[in-house]
Design an enzyme around this catalytic site. Structure first.
Site, PDB file in Angstrom:
ATOM      1  N   GLN A 162       0.839  -1.204   0.000  1.00  0.00           N
ATOM      2  CA  GLN A 162       0.000   0.000   0.000  1.00  0.00           C
ATOM      3  C   GLN A 162       0.871   1.250   0.000  1.00  0.00           C
ATOM      4  O   GLN A 162       1.923   1.296   0.631  1.00  0.00           O
ATOM      5  CB  GLN A 162      -0.946  -0.004   1.204  1.00  0.00           C
ATOM      6  CG  GLN A 162      -0.256   0.056   2.568  1.00  0.00           C
ATOM      7  CD  GLN A 162      -1.223   0.062   3.753  1.00  0.00           C
ATOM      8  OE1 GLN A 162      -2.440  -0.012   3.594  1.00  0.00           O
ATOM      9  NE2 GLN A 162      -0.682   0.159   4.959  1.00  0.00           N
ATOM     10  N   HIS A 173       0.766  -4.635   2.847  1.00  0.00           N
ATOM     11  CA  HIS A 173      -0.597  -4.808   3.356  1.00  0.00           C
ATOM     12  C   HIS A 173      -0.787  -6.274   3.741  1.00  0.00           C
ATOM     13  O   HIS A 173      -1.272  -6.571   4.811  1.00  0.00           O
ATOM     14  CB  HIS A 173      -1.625  -4.361   2.307  1.00  0.00           C
ATOM     15  CG  HIS A 173      -3.057  -4.474   2.757  1.00  0.00           C
ATOM     16  ND1 HIS A 173      -4.106  -3.845   2.139  1.00  0.00           N
ATOM     17  CD2 HIS A 173      -3.630  -5.177   3.764  1.00  0.00           C
ATOM     18  CE1 HIS A 173      -5.253  -4.153   2.759  1.00  0.00           C
ATOM     19  NE2 HIS A 173      -4.987  -4.959   3.741  1.00  0.00           N
ATOM     20  N   PHE A 205      -2.782  -5.076  13.193  1.00  0.00           N
ATOM     21  CA  PHE A 205      -2.794  -5.254  11.740  1.00  0.00           C
ATOM     22  C   PHE A 205      -2.187  -6.614  11.393  1.00  0.00           C
ATOM     23  O   PHE A 205      -2.751  -7.383  10.617  1.00  0.00           O
ATOM     24  CB  PHE A 205      -1.983  -4.114  11.116  1.00  0.00           C
ATOM     25  CG  PHE A 205      -2.077  -3.974   9.608  1.00  0.00           C
ATOM     26  CD1 PHE A 205      -3.126  -4.509   8.873  1.00  0.00           C
ATOM     27  CD2 PHE A 205      -1.093  -3.252   8.920  1.00  0.00           C
ATOM     28  CE1 PHE A 205      -3.192  -4.344   7.493  1.00  0.00           C
ATOM     29  CE2 PHE A 205      -1.154  -3.085   7.548  1.00  0.00           C
ATOM     30  CZ  PHE A 205      -2.196  -3.636   6.829  1.00  0.00           C
ATOM     31  N   HIS A 213      -4.501  -9.407  12.323  1.00  0.00           N
ATOM     32  CA  HIS A 213      -5.611  -9.503  11.380  1.00  0.00           C
ATOM     33  C   HIS A 213      -5.173 -10.224  10.100  1.00  0.00           C
ATOM     34  O   HIS A 213      -5.874 -11.112   9.601  1.00  0.00           O
ATOM     35  CB  HIS A 213      -6.137  -8.095  11.054  1.00  0.00           C
ATOM     36  CG  HIS A 213      -7.129  -8.069   9.945  1.00  0.00           C
ATOM     37  ND1 HIS A 213      -8.477  -8.292  10.141  1.00  0.00           N
ATOM     38  CD2 HIS A 213      -6.972  -7.873   8.621  1.00  0.00           C
ATOM     39  CE1 HIS A 213      -9.105  -8.225   8.977  1.00  0.00           C
ATOM     40  NE2 HIS A 213      -8.215  -7.971   8.035  1.00  0.00           N
ATOM     41  N   GLU A 214      -4.013  -9.814   9.578  1.00  0.00           N
ATOM     42  CA  GLU A 214      -3.544 -10.417   8.319  1.00  0.00           C
ATOM     43  C   GLU A 214      -3.215 -11.892   8.513  1.00  0.00           C
ATOM     44  O   GLU A 214      -3.495 -12.720   7.649  1.00  0.00           O
ATOM     45  CB  GLU A 214      -2.327  -9.649   7.786  1.00  0.00           C
ATOM     46  CG  GLU A 214      -2.672  -8.238   7.301  1.00  0.00           C
ATOM     47  CD  GLU A 214      -3.674  -8.213   6.159  1.00  0.00           C
ATOM     48  OE1 GLU A 214      -3.495  -8.940   5.172  1.00  0.00           O
ATOM     49  OE2 GLU A 214      -4.656  -7.443   6.259  1.00  0.00           O
ATOM     50  N   LYS A 236      -6.706 -13.756   9.028  1.00  0.00           N
ATOM     51  CA  LYS A 236      -7.563 -13.785   7.832  1.00  0.00           C
ATOM     52  C   LYS A 236      -6.893 -14.508   6.662  1.00  0.00           C
ATOM     53  O   LYS A 236      -7.528 -15.322   5.993  1.00  0.00           O
ATOM     54  CB  LYS A 236      -7.913 -12.350   7.419  1.00  0.00           C
ATOM     55  CG  LYS A 236      -8.816 -12.254   6.183  1.00  0.00           C
ATOM     56  CD  LYS A 236      -9.337 -10.836   5.991  1.00  0.00           C
ATOM     57  CE  LYS A 236     -10.256 -10.725   4.787  1.00  0.00           C
ATOM     58  NZ  LYS A 236     -10.760  -9.344   4.621  1.00  0.00           N
ATOM     59  N   HIS A 237      -5.630 -14.215   6.414  1.00  0.00           N
ATOM     60  CA  HIS A 237      -4.952 -14.747   5.220  1.00  0.00           C
ATOM     61  C   HIS A 237      -3.886 -15.803   5.544  1.00  0.00           C
ATOM     62  O   HIS A 237      -3.817 -16.836   4.898  1.00  0.00           O
ATOM     63  CB  HIS A 237      -4.304 -13.597   4.437  1.00  0.00           C
ATOM     64  CG  HIS A 237      -5.276 -12.572   3.953  1.00  0.00           C
ATOM     65  ND1 HIS A 237      -6.123 -12.788   2.894  1.00  0.00           N
ATOM     66  CD2 HIS A 237      -5.550 -11.316   4.391  1.00  0.00           C
ATOM     67  CE1 HIS A 237      -6.873 -11.708   2.684  1.00  0.00           C
ATOM     68  NE2 HIS A 237      -6.550 -10.795   3.593  1.00  0.00           N
TER      69      HIS A 237
HETATM   70  P1  5GP Z   1     -11.507  -4.376  -0.528  1.00  0.00           P
HETATM   71  O1  5GP Z   1     -12.962  -4.630  -0.542  1.00  0.00           O
HETATM   72  O2  5GP Z   1     -11.085  -3.193   0.273  1.00  0.00           O
HETATM   73  O3  5GP Z   1     -10.861  -4.437  -1.896  1.00  0.00           O
HETATM   74  O4  5GP Z   1     -10.856  -5.625   0.226  1.00  0.00           O
HETATM   75  C1  5GP Z   1     -11.106  -5.883   1.579  1.00  0.00           C
HETATM   76  C2  5GP Z   1     -10.302  -7.061   2.018  1.00  0.00           C
HETATM   77  O5  5GP Z   1     -10.735  -8.253   1.368  1.00  0.00           O
HETATM   78  C3  5GP Z   1      -8.811  -6.984   1.670  1.00  0.00           C
HETATM   79  O6  5GP Z   1      -8.074  -6.243   2.558  1.00  0.00           O
HETATM   80  C4  5GP Z   1      -8.451  -8.428   1.708  1.00  0.00           C
HETATM   81  O7  5GP Z   1      -8.318  -8.891   3.016  1.00  0.00           O
HETATM   82  C5  5GP Z   1      -9.631  -9.070   1.047  1.00  0.00           C
HETATM   83  N1  5GP Z   1      -9.464  -9.116  -0.414  1.00  0.00           N
HETATM   84  C6  5GP Z   1      -9.940  -8.220  -1.336  1.00  0.00           C
HETATM   85  N2  5GP Z   1      -9.642  -8.599  -2.576  1.00  0.00           N
HETATM   86  C7  5GP Z   1      -8.940  -9.756  -2.462  1.00  0.00           C
HETATM   87  C8  5GP Z   1      -8.374 -10.657  -3.410  1.00  0.00           C
HETATM   88  O8  5GP Z   1      -8.453 -10.479  -4.634  1.00  0.00           O
HETATM   89  N3  5GP Z   1      -7.744 -11.741  -2.903  1.00  0.00           N
HETATM   90  C9  5GP Z   1      -7.652 -11.997  -1.573  1.00  0.00           C
HETATM   91  N4  5GP Z   1      -6.992 -13.081  -1.192  1.00  0.00           N
HETATM   92  N5  5GP Z   1      -8.197 -11.187  -0.656  1.00  0.00           N
HETATM   93  C10 5GP Z   1      -8.829 -10.084  -1.085  1.00  0.00           C
HETATM   94  P1  5GP Z   2      -8.119  -6.471   5.033  1.00  0.00           P
HETATM   95  O1  5GP Z   2      -9.221  -7.293   5.627  1.00  0.00           O
HETATM   96  O2  5GP Z   2      -8.608  -5.362   4.233  1.00  0.00           O
HETATM   97  O3  5GP Z   2      -6.939  -7.250   4.585  1.00  0.00           O
HETATM   98  O4  5GP Z   2      -7.435  -5.746   6.284  1.00  0.00           O
HETATM   99  C1  5GP Z   2      -7.737  -4.486   6.633  1.00  0.00           C
HETATM  100  C2  5GP Z   2      -7.925  -4.472   8.124  1.00  0.00           C
HETATM  101  O5  5GP Z   2      -6.690  -4.179   8.766  1.00  0.00           O
HETATM  102  C3  5GP Z   2      -8.918  -3.440   8.528  1.00  0.00           C
HETATM  103  O6  5GP Z   2      -9.655  -3.932   9.617  1.00  0.00           O
HETATM  104  C4  5GP Z   2      -8.048  -2.292   8.948  1.00  0.00           C
HETATM  105  O7  5GP Z   2      -8.647  -1.527   9.943  1.00  0.00           O
HETATM  106  C5  5GP Z   2      -6.805  -2.973   9.474  1.00  0.00           C
HETATM  107  N1  5GP Z   2      -5.611  -2.162   9.232  1.00  0.00           N
HETATM  108  C6  5GP Z   2      -4.743  -1.762  10.184  1.00  0.00           C
HETATM  109  N2  5GP Z   2      -3.771  -1.033   9.638  1.00  0.00           N
HETATM  110  C7  5GP Z   2      -4.013  -0.964   8.311  1.00  0.00           C
HETATM  111  C8  5GP Z   2      -3.339  -0.336   7.231  1.00  0.00           C
HETATM  112  O8  5GP Z   2      -2.307   0.320   7.369  1.00  0.00           O
HETATM  113  N3  5GP Z   2      -3.881  -0.495   6.010  1.00  0.00           N
HETATM  114  C9  5GP Z   2      -5.017  -1.227   5.806  1.00  0.00           C
HETATM  115  N4  5GP Z   2      -5.480  -1.344   4.559  1.00  0.00           N
HETATM  116  N5  5GP Z   2      -5.690  -1.828   6.801  1.00  0.00           N
HETATM  117  C10 5GP Z   2      -5.178  -1.705   8.045  1.00  0.00           C
END
Ligand code: 5GP
Ligand code: 5GP
Length: 226
Positions: free
Chosen positions: A34, A61, A111, A114-115, A118-119
């Site tokens: 990011q 990210h 953060f 969470h990553e 989730k992933h």
């Molecule tokens: P956004 O809706 O902001 O694009 O994505 C929200 C969250 O959904 C991302 O931070 C990520 O955790 C997950 N996500 C969105 N697009 C993708 C994708 O194409 N692949 C994967 N593995 N996760 C995704």
């Molecule tokens: P995603 O599900 O989109 O992968 O992860 C985003 C989550 O991580 C959200 O809940 C967001 O509040 C938290 N987060 C913490 N720090 C950051 C940051 O620097 N960038 C983003 N995109 N998400 C962050």
């Protein structure tokens, strides 16, 4: 052992070759970086981490397991909680290269947790928690994205650059086509928000993307200051 016994033994060994190997339950990774200027320069507030304003560089990210069809698994193992003691040797590098920008201000563990949950838990067949974060850090160093862009005259100076020029610069730099994602600043300008690079299931080598993310970028986009 008779012939029948040998046959059964061989059959079991042969099966074992396929059954006992860890099977990946995903096809590839998106390695997602990011641009902090674009995370902070929106209507939503951002907060610098407790260690202060991050460097004007791409931050990690996440490293996201994905399927070739475009969908992805998430939250694969509720039993594998984030455990900061497993990554204590990586924390200073994570603070620098994987800074959090969400509010309220914090160190970054939320953060990373969470990553991982989730992933990361969806790639446990190939790497443990320490390897997950270590691989991501190595990939960032290997990609060296900001250097690639500035070498091509693409600078975070609020200027507008063509999507083609940005894509080609990265393609020439790392050898593979990236996905570029945009968001909008408060003046509704489209700006460079995230860069997706595809990585093989080992989490170490860049590959051509089996499927590119939907990027929402027009042909000209702003590279905002940070
Ligand atoms: P956004 O809706 O902001 O694009 O994505 C929200 C969250 O959904 C991302 O931070 C990520 O955790 C997950 N996500 C969105 N697009 C993708 C994708 O194409 N692949 C994967 N593995 N996760 C995704
Ligand atoms: P995603 O599900 O989109 O992968 O992860 C985003 C989550 O991580 C959200 O809940 C967001 O509040 C938290 N987060 C913490 N720090 C950051 C940051 O620097 N960038 C983003 N995109 N998400 C962050």
């Amino acid at each position: 052992m008779g012939a029948k016994g040998w046959f059964i033994l061989k059959l079991l060994m042969f099966q074992g070759l396929f059954v006992s190997r860890p099977q990946e339950d995903f096809d590839f990774f998106y390695f997602v970086l990011q641009w902090p200027g674009a995370y902070c320069d929106t209507k939503r507030a951002c907060c610098y981490p407790t260690s202060g304003k991050p460097a004007a560089d791409f931050g990690i990210h996440g490293l996201w397991p994905n399927y070739n069809g475009g969908s992805w698994p998430s939250n694969c193992d509720p039993d594998s909680q984030f455990d900061r003691s497993q990554i204590s040797d990586l924390v200073s590098s994570l603070k620098k290269n994987w800074p959090t920008l969400s509010c309220p201000s914090n160190e970054g563990f939320k953060f990373w947790e969470h990553e991982w949950e989730k992933h990361g838990t969806c790639s446990e067949s190939v790497m443990d928690q320490h390897e997950y974060f270590e691989n991501a850090l190595k990939l960032k160093e290997k990609a060296n994205l900001l250097q690639i862009l500035t070498n091509s005259g693409i600078n975070p100076d609020d200027g507008f650059y063509s999507l083609k020029k940005i894509t080609n610069a990265i393609k020439n730099g790392i050898g593979f086509t990236p996905g570029i994602e945009c968001n909008k600043d408060p003046e509704r300008n489209d700006q460079l928000h995230q860069i997706y690079i595809c990585v093989d299931t080992s989490g170490t080598e860049f590959i051509e993307c089996p499927v590119l993310p939907r990027g929402r970028c027009p042909s000209q986009l702003q590279f905002s200051k940070f």
